[in-house]
Design an enzyme around this catalytic site. Structure first.
Site, PDB file in Angstrom:
ATOM      1  N   SER A 172       0.850  -1.193   0.000  1.00  0.00           N
ATOM      2  CA  SER A 172       0.000   0.000   0.000  1.00  0.00           C
ATOM      3  C   SER A 172       0.882   1.239   0.000  1.00  0.00           C
ATOM      4  CB  SER A 172      -0.902   0.017   1.232  1.00  0.00           C
ATOM      5  OG  SER A 172      -1.571   1.257   1.352  1.00  0.00           O
TER       6      SER A 172
ATOM      7  N   TYR B 260      -2.163  -1.655  10.204  1.00  0.00           N
ATOM      8  CA  TYR B 260      -2.276  -1.976   8.781  1.00  0.00           C
ATOM      9  C   TYR B 260      -1.034  -1.511   8.017  1.00  0.00           C
ATOM     10  CZ  TYR B 260      -3.959  -1.872   3.962  1.00  0.00           C
ATOM     11  OH  TYR B 260      -4.084  -2.052   2.601  1.00  0.00           O
TER      12      TYR B 260
END
Length: 307
Positions: free
Chosen positions: A187, A200
């Site tokens: 990400s 995350y």
């Protein structure tokens, strides 16, 4: 020349060189077919099958569809059998590919023997480690996460363990055949400290570091390993945000990202996300850690998810 003048001259030269490299990289990304050309049969030359985790929806499904269009058979692995069967029918209807659907919950520990048995003997040329989950859709502080103990285990199992285990299962065959591609989906927010998405973002930073190390170990065996670091992509995980200048559809993102397979060990998958990545990394760390940034980021995500 005085020492202070020499320091400033060297600093100026470094800044010019840095900006020049970034500009050259951007110009190369604008013409991937020129700078990163792929032979027509490049993907199918790796093997007959592609394995995609999280392949029933979103980015994973888009990878499965695109790789099937390119001539590969696909194995899609995800939790929901209903979604898997629906995705498999759609792929088979729109392409000539064979599809194997394996229902497995990557938040659990004891799923990998079944996966290995189902793909035993396949000529797997491409592995896409895409599966991943957020602890919460709306960002929040770690201790504000509901069912934190359970969420910690689920996120680590899904975002980290699944990637390592799938590489452990599939990489030996690639090494034996001397060919293969592993795409590990990270990400863009893993590039910087990301309070309110701390867990995350940290798991996605692991994806990038693990991929870099694995590439160094197995590049000489003919294995291409690349980290893909998207920002906004309209998927269920992001609340199906409306596509815009920085938010891609899953299909659009995947088509773009595959053009950069030979662009190096890490790609943002698109010019727009590359520019956004450079902007984000230029923000001072103290800004990213400030309370005001946390509040604005939470409100931004809420607005995007609910729009």
């Amino acid at each position: 020349m005085a020492l202070d003048q020499l320091v400033f001259a060297l600093l100026g030269a470094y800044v010019l060189l840095f900006c020049g490299v970034r500009l050259a990289h951007l110009l190369m990304m604008l013409s991937p077919r020129v700078w990163y050309p792929l032979p027509e049969n490049f993907l199918t030359s790796m093997g007959k099958w592609a394995v995609i985790t999280g392949g029933s929806d979103g980015i994973g499904k888009a990878y499965a569809q695109e790789l099937a269009r390119c001539g590969l058979n696909v194995v899609i692995i995800s939790r929901s059998k209903e979604k898997l069967d629906r995705a498999a029918r759609e792929i088979e209807l729109n392409t000539k590919a064979k599809v194997i659907a394996i229902a497995a919950d990557f938040t659990e520990d004891d799923i990998y023997r079944g996966i290995k048995e189902n793909i035993e003997g396949l000529d797997i040329g491409i592995l896409v480690n895409n599966v991943g989950i957020l602890p919460t859709q709306i960002p929040c502080r770690l201790l504000e996460t509901a069912n934190l103990e359970k969420k910690m285990n689920q996120v680590i199992n899904c975002n980290i363990k699944a990637m390592v285990k799938m590489c452990h299962i599939i990489l030996p065959g690639m090494v034996e055949r001397g060919r293969g591609i592993i795409l590990n989906v990270s990400s863009g927010i893993a590039k910087v400290p990301c309070p309110t998405y701390a867990l995350y973002a940290a798991t996605k930073a692991f994806v990038e570091r693990f991929s870099q190390g694995l590439l160094a170990e197995y590049k000489s065996s003919g294995i291409l390993i690349q980290t893909v670091c998207p920002f906004g992509v309209s998927t269920a995980m992001t609340g199906h945000q409306k596509p815009d200048m920085i938010t891609f559809t899953a299909e659009g993102f995947v088509r773009n990202s595959l053009m950069y397979l030979k662009a190096g060990e890490q790609t943002y998958g698109s010019v727009r996300h590359a520019i956004l990545g450079w902007v984000v990394q230029a923000i001072p760390t103290w800004v990213l850690r400030s309370e005001a940034f946390h509040r604005h980021f939470q409100e931004y995500v809420k607005t995007r998810v609910n729009s």
